[in-house]
Design a protein around this motif. Sequence first.
Motif, PDB file in Angstrom:
ATOM      1  N   LEU A  11     -62.060  71.031 -30.325  1.00  0.00           N
ATOM      2  CA  LEU A  11     -62.853  71.571 -31.429  1.00  0.00           C
ATOM      3  C   LEU A  11     -63.049  73.061 -31.216  1.00  0.00           C
ATOM      4  CD1 LEU A  11     -64.764  71.253 -33.902  1.00  0.00           C
ATOM      5  CD2 LEU A  11     -66.573  70.710 -32.250  1.00  0.00           C
ATOM      6  N   VAL A  12     -62.804  73.837 -32.264  1.00  0.00           N
ATOM      7  CA  VAL A  12     -62.965  75.282 -32.165  1.00  0.00           C
ATOM      8  C   VAL A  12     -63.477  75.801 -33.504  1.00  0.00           C
ATOM      9  CG1 VAL A  12     -60.574  75.757 -32.889  1.00  0.00           C
ATOM     10  CG2 VAL A  12     -61.779  77.407 -31.457  1.00  0.00           C
ATOM     11  N   GLN A  13     -64.164  76.925 -33.467  1.00  0.00           N
ATOM     12  CA  GLN A  13     -64.658  77.523 -34.697  1.00  0.00           C
ATOM     13  C   GLN A  13     -63.546  78.284 -35.407  1.00  0.00           C
ATOM     14  OE1 GLN A  13     -68.131  79.888 -33.653  1.00  0.00           O
ATOM     15  NE2 GLN A  13     -69.481  78.186 -34.197  1.00  0.00           N
ATOM     16  N   SER A  14     -63.718  78.448 -36.691  1.00  0.00           N
ATOM     17  CA  SER A  14     -62.763  79.216 -37.481  1.00  0.00           C
ATOM     18  C   SER A  14     -62.592  80.614 -36.879  1.00  0.00           C
ATOM     19  CB  SER A  14     -63.258  79.318 -38.919  1.00  0.00           C
ATOM     20  OG  SER A  14     -62.346  80.028 -39.714  1.00  0.00           O
ATOM     21  N   GLY A  15     -61.327  81.047 -36.747  1.00  0.00           N
ATOM     22  CA  GLY A  15     -61.022  82.318 -36.123  1.00  0.00           C
ATOM     23  C   GLY A  15     -60.755  82.229 -34.637  1.00  0.00           C
ATOM     24  N   GLY A  16     -61.011  81.079 -34.067  1.00  0.00           N
ATOM     25  CA  GLY A  16     -60.814  80.886 -32.637  1.00  0.00           C
ATOM     26  C   GLY A  16     -59.371  80.556 -32.282  1.00  0.00           C
ATOM     27  N   SER A  17     -59.167  80.248 -31.011  1.00  0.00           N
ATOM     28  CA  SER A  17     -57.824  79.988 -30.500  1.00  0.00           C
ATOM     29  C   SER A  17     -57.798  78.718 -29.670  1.00  0.00           C
ATOM     30  CB  SER A  17     -57.343  81.157 -29.627  1.00  0.00           C
ATOM     31  OG  SER A  17     -57.266  82.355 -30.364  1.00  0.00           O
ATOM     32  N   LEU A  18     -56.645  78.089 -29.682  1.00  0.00           N
ATOM     33  CA  LEU A  18     -56.371  76.959 -28.814  1.00  0.00           C
ATOM     34  C   LEU A  18     -54.918  77.047 -28.357  1.00  0.00           C
ATOM     35  CD1 LEU A  18     -57.940  73.837 -30.625  1.00  0.00           C
ATOM     36  CD2 LEU A  18     -58.665  74.802 -28.436  1.00  0.00           C
ATOM     37  N   ARG A  19     -54.642  76.467 -27.202  1.00  0.00           N
ATOM     38  CA  ARG A  19     -53.271  76.406 -26.720  1.00  0.00           C
ATOM     39  C   ARG A  19     -52.922  74.950 -26.433  1.00  0.00           C
ATOM     40  NH1 ARG A  19     -50.452  78.024 -21.084  1.00  0.00           N
ATOM     41  NH2 ARG A  19     -48.462  78.863 -21.855  1.00  0.00           N
ATOM     42  N   LEU A  20     -51.921  74.468 -27.139  1.00  0.00           N
ATOM     43  CA  LEU A  20     -51.431  73.118 -26.902  1.00  0.00           C
ATOM     44  C   LEU A  20     -50.275  73.159 -25.908  1.00  0.00           C
ATOM     45  CD1 LEU A  20     -51.345  71.654 -30.530  1.00  0.00           C
ATOM     46  CD2 LEU A  20     -53.231  71.699 -28.905  1.00  0.00           C
ATOM     47  N   SER A  21     -50.251  72.173 -25.041  1.00  0.00           N
ATOM     48  CA  SER A  21     -49.172  72.045 -24.069  1.00  0.00           C
ATOM     49  C   SER A  21     -48.541  70.670 -24.188  1.00  0.00           C
ATOM     50  CB  SER A  21     -49.704  72.223 -22.647  1.00  0.00           C
ATOM     51  OG  SER A  21     -50.300  73.483 -22.471  1.00  0.00           O
ATOM     52  N   MET A  34     -37.432  71.346 -29.061  1.00  0.00           N
ATOM     53  CA  MET A  34     -38.775  70.799 -28.957  1.00  0.00           C
ATOM     54  C   MET A  34     -39.654  71.478 -29.986  1.00  0.00           C
ATOM     55  SD  MET A  34     -39.359  70.350 -24.847  1.00  0.00           S
ATOM     56  CE  MET A  34     -40.786  69.268 -25.079  1.00  0.00           C
ATOM     57  N   GLY A  35     -40.687  70.787 -30.385  1.00  0.00           N
ATOM     58  CA  GLY A  35     -41.528  71.382 -31.408  1.00  0.00           C
ATOM     59  C   GLY A  35     -42.847  70.677 -31.548  1.00  0.00           C
ATOM     60  N   TRP A  36     -43.612  71.161 -32.505  1.00  0.00           N
ATOM     61  CA  TRP A  36     -44.929  70.611 -32.816  1.00  0.00           C
ATOM     62  C   TRP A  36     -44.975  70.248 -34.295  1.00  0.00           C
ATOM     63  CZ3 TRP A  36     -48.438  69.582 -29.087  1.00  0.00           C
ATOM     64  CH2 TRP A  36     -48.231  70.194 -27.844  1.00  0.00           C
ATOM     65  N   TYR A  37     -45.487  69.082 -34.557  1.00  0.00           N
ATOM     66  CA  TYR A  37     -45.733  68.614 -35.912  1.00  0.00           C
ATOM     67  C   TYR A  37     -47.222  68.321 -36.041  1.00  0.00           C
ATOM     68  CZ  TYR A  37     -40.708  67.829 -36.734  1.00  0.00           C
ATOM     69  OH  TYR A  37     -39.352  67.993 -36.911  1.00  0.00           O
ATOM     70  N   ARG A  38     -47.713  68.285 -37.260  1.00  0.00           N
ATOM     71  CA  ARG A  38     -49.094  67.884 -37.479  1.00  0.00           C
ATOM     72  C   ARG A  38     -49.158  66.924 -38.646  1.00  0.00           C
ATOM     73  NH1 ARG A  38     -51.584  73.782 -39.224  1.00  0.00           N
ATOM     74  NH2 ARG A  38     -50.482  74.029 -41.223  1.00  0.00           N
ATOM     75  N   GLN A  50     -40.912  74.994 -34.149  1.00  0.00           N
ATOM     76  CA  GLN A  50     -39.857  74.398 -33.348  1.00  0.00           C
ATOM     77  C   GLN A  50     -39.145  75.485 -32.564  1.00  0.00           C
ATOM     78  OE1 GLN A  50     -36.048  72.813 -35.185  1.00  0.00           O
ATOM     79  NE2 GLN A  50     -36.969  70.881 -34.544  1.00  0.00           N
ATOM     80  N   ILE A  51     -38.661  75.132 -31.366  1.00  0.00           N
ATOM     81  CA  ILE A  51     -37.896  76.057 -30.556  1.00  0.00           C
ATOM     82  C   ILE A  51     -36.685  75.308 -29.999  1.00  0.00           C
ATOM     83  CG2 ILE A  51     -39.312  75.610 -28.499  1.00  0.00           C
ATOM     84  CD1 ILE A  51     -38.827  78.601 -27.755  1.00  0.00           C
ATOM     85  N   THR A  52     -35.511  75.927 -30.138  1.00  0.00           N
ATOM     86  CA  THR A  52     -34.296  75.276 -29.676  1.00  0.00           C
ATOM     87  C   THR A  52     -34.016  75.630 -28.221  1.00  0.00           C
ATOM     88  OG1 THR A  52     -32.802  77.084 -30.268  1.00  0.00           O
ATOM     89  CG2 THR A  52     -33.375  75.521 -32.014  1.00  0.00           C
ATOM     90  N   ILE A  53     -33.002  74.995 -27.676  1.00  0.00           N
ATOM     91  CA  ILE A  53     -32.637  75.246 -26.291  1.00  0.00           C
ATOM     92  C   ILE A  53     -32.189  76.690 -26.093  1.00  0.00           C
ATOM     93  CG2 ILE A  53     -30.235  74.519 -26.561  1.00  0.00           C
ATOM     94  CD1 ILE A  53     -30.476  73.167 -23.802  1.00  0.00           C
ATOM     95  N   ILE A  69     -44.827  79.571 -30.596  1.00  0.00           N
ATOM     96  CA  ILE A  69     -44.274  78.491 -29.786  1.00  0.00           C
ATOM     97  C   ILE A  69     -43.445  79.083 -28.651  1.00  0.00           C
ATOM     98  CG2 ILE A  69     -42.190  78.198 -31.209  1.00  0.00           C
ATOM     99  CD1 ILE A  69     -42.450  75.155 -30.681  1.00  0.00           C
ATOM    100  N   SER A  70     -43.550  78.482 -27.483  1.00  0.00           N
ATOM    101  CA  SER A  70     -42.764  78.936 -26.344  1.00  0.00           C
ATOM    102  C   SER A  70     -42.348  77.722 -25.532  1.00  0.00           C
ATOM    103  CB  SER A  70     -43.550  79.928 -25.501  1.00  0.00           C
ATOM    104  OG  SER A  70     -44.735  79.344 -25.011  1.00  0.00           O
ATOM    105  N   ARG A  71     -41.358  77.945 -24.690  1.00  0.00           N
ATOM    106  CA  ARG A  71     -40.810  76.824 -23.930  1.00  0.00           C
ATOM    107  C   ARG A  71     -40.471  77.309 -22.526  1.00  0.00           C
ATOM    108  NH1 ARG A  71     -35.588  73.214 -25.977  1.00  0.00           N
ATOM    109  NH2 ARG A  71     -35.356  71.943 -24.106  1.00  0.00           N
ATOM    110  N   GLU A  72     -40.808  76.502 -21.546  1.00  0.00           N
ATOM    111  CA  GLU A  72     -40.489  76.818 -20.167  1.00  0.00           C
ATOM    112  C   GLU A  72     -40.053  75.536 -19.486  1.00  0.00           C
ATOM    113  OE1 GLU A  72     -43.630  78.639 -17.989  1.00  0.00           O
ATOM    114  OE2 GLU A  72     -42.514  78.687 -16.117  1.00  0.00           O
ATOM    115  N   ASN A  73     -38.788  75.492 -19.150  1.00  0.00           N
ATOM    116  CA  ASN A  73     -38.204  74.288 -18.548  1.00  0.00           C
ATOM    117  C   ASN A  73     -38.478  73.083 -19.465  1.00  0.00           C
ATOM    118  OD1 ASN A  73     -37.255  75.761 -16.317  1.00  0.00           O
ATOM    119  ND2 ASN A  73     -39.252  75.608 -15.335  1.00  0.00           N
ATOM    120  N   ALA A  74     -39.164  72.095 -18.949  1.00  0.00           N
ATOM    121  CA  ALA A  74     -39.397  70.882 -19.733  1.00  0.00           C
ATOM    122  C   ALA A  74     -40.771  70.866 -20.394  1.00  0.00           C
ATOM    123  CB  ALA A  74     -39.244  69.657 -18.829  1.00  0.00           C
TER     124      ALA A  74
END
Length: 123
Positions: A11-21, A34-38, A50-53, A69-74
């Motif tokens: 949960l975050v307030q409007s204007g805030g930030s979150l990082r999904l892993s 690999m990518g993120w859907y909602r 989405q980010i490709t290999i 979006i970023s990707r590092e190894n797996a």
Amino acid sequence: QVQLVESGGGLVQSGGSLRLSCAASGSVFSINAMGWYRQYPGKQRELVAQITISGATNYTNSVKGRFTISRENAKVYLQMNNLKPEDTAFYYCNAKVPVAVNIEGATVDEDYWGPGTQVTVSS
């Protein structure tokens, strides 16, 4: 087989930030993108980023300039800045593994999904 596990929602307030892993395990060498859907309640899952290999990225218009979006190894990450209430949804990590080539010569992918994580942005 590929297994995916997400973390970082909340949960975050409007204007805030979150990082999904998202951490992938199993046959990670076979992952092409690999990518993120909602998913909003009662709606179909939609691509967020989405980010490709090779490192090519793709974003849905509503998050361009705010999400990265970023990707590092797996592992794949989604840095979400300037969050808005309309970003509130259940977020899923996705991995695409090519399994065939169709008659037109296009790659056919198998999709793998994590269990998802809730992102809630309060106004």
